[in-house]
Design an enzyme around this catalytic site. Structure first.
Site: not given
Length: 248
Positions: A37, A171
């Protein structure tokens, strides 16, 4: 492909859950995986960040985080307001390259979109991808408005000479609307790159064991899965022009 940079077309598009799915598919195939990250924002000391969420869902992965800032802002802005050192693209590239010496696959997850600024000099995830000479996977939302942001992201990558591996819908709604269904054909056209997957809405809420089992079915073979873009488009295709139909 040993290093893959993962970016979104914006925030809240399913980037972290998609990163977890790619990691889970790779682990299932017997590959060692590290998740980096670049900059975590909106999370305080001791709180779980995106890399932790990837590990929870995907299982046995190495995680690393270069910096975290408490306010949910662009990394450069968050670093300035917190009076903390910013992250620079060369640091992201160096950390990813180091992880690659001990792992089969390194996933570098950005913060927000491709050109979100990391530092006062305007350094971005795109700069890190250039330094790494690594391909980029773009995570896009399904519905209205996604075509413009996806095409802009694709154009910027090509302007820089960075490989665009493909697009994943972060999504996919349970009851897709007309725009989402049309975008299955339009997204790969405007981005000039393959559609490499679609994660179902709510995938991140699955129990980890169920997530790991299902993850390969959401991703195309290029990402280690079994998802078939053409079959998905055929199943979810909207009715033809002027033809009434039940979109649910």
């Amino acid at each position: 492909m040993q290093i893959l940079v993962i970016t979104g077309t914006g925030t809240e598009v399913g980037k972290t859950v998609t990163t977890a799915a790619v990691a889970a598919a790779a682990v299932a195939a017997g590959r060692s995986v590290a998740v980096l990250k670049a900059a975590q924002t909106g999370v305080g000391p001791g709180e779980r960040g995106d890399a932790d969420e990837v590990a929870r869902l995907a299982g046995a992965v190495t995680t690393a985080e270069l910096a975290r800032y408490p306010e949910p802002l662009a990394p450069g802005t968050a670093a300035r307001r917190a009076q903390l050192p910013p992250v620079h693209p060369h640091e992201v590239a160096e950390a990813a390259a180091k992880l690659a010496t001990g792992h089969d696959l390194v996933l570098v997850e950005g913060a927000g979109g491709l050109l979100v600024r990391f530092d006062p000099a305007g350094g971005t995830l795109a700069d890190a991808a250039e330094l790494l000479d690594a391909p980029v996977l773009v995570i896009a939302p399904a519905g209205l408005g996604t075509l413009n942001s996806t095409e802009l992201t694709a154009r910027e990558l090509r302007r820089r000479g960075v490989e665009l591996l493909g697009v994943v819908i972060g999504s996919w709604p349970r009851a897709a609307d007309l725009a989402s269904r049309c975008n299955l054909a339009d997204l790969p056209e405007v981005a000039d790159t393959p559609l490499l997957g679609a994660l179902p809405a709510g995938a991140g809420a699955l129990p980890p064991a169920g997530f790991r089992l299902a993850a390969p079915t959401w991703l195309a073979p290029r990402l280690g899965g079994t998802w078939d873009a053409e079959a998905f488009r055929t199943r979810e295709a909207p009715p033809g022009p002027g033809v009434p139909g039940d979109l649910t």
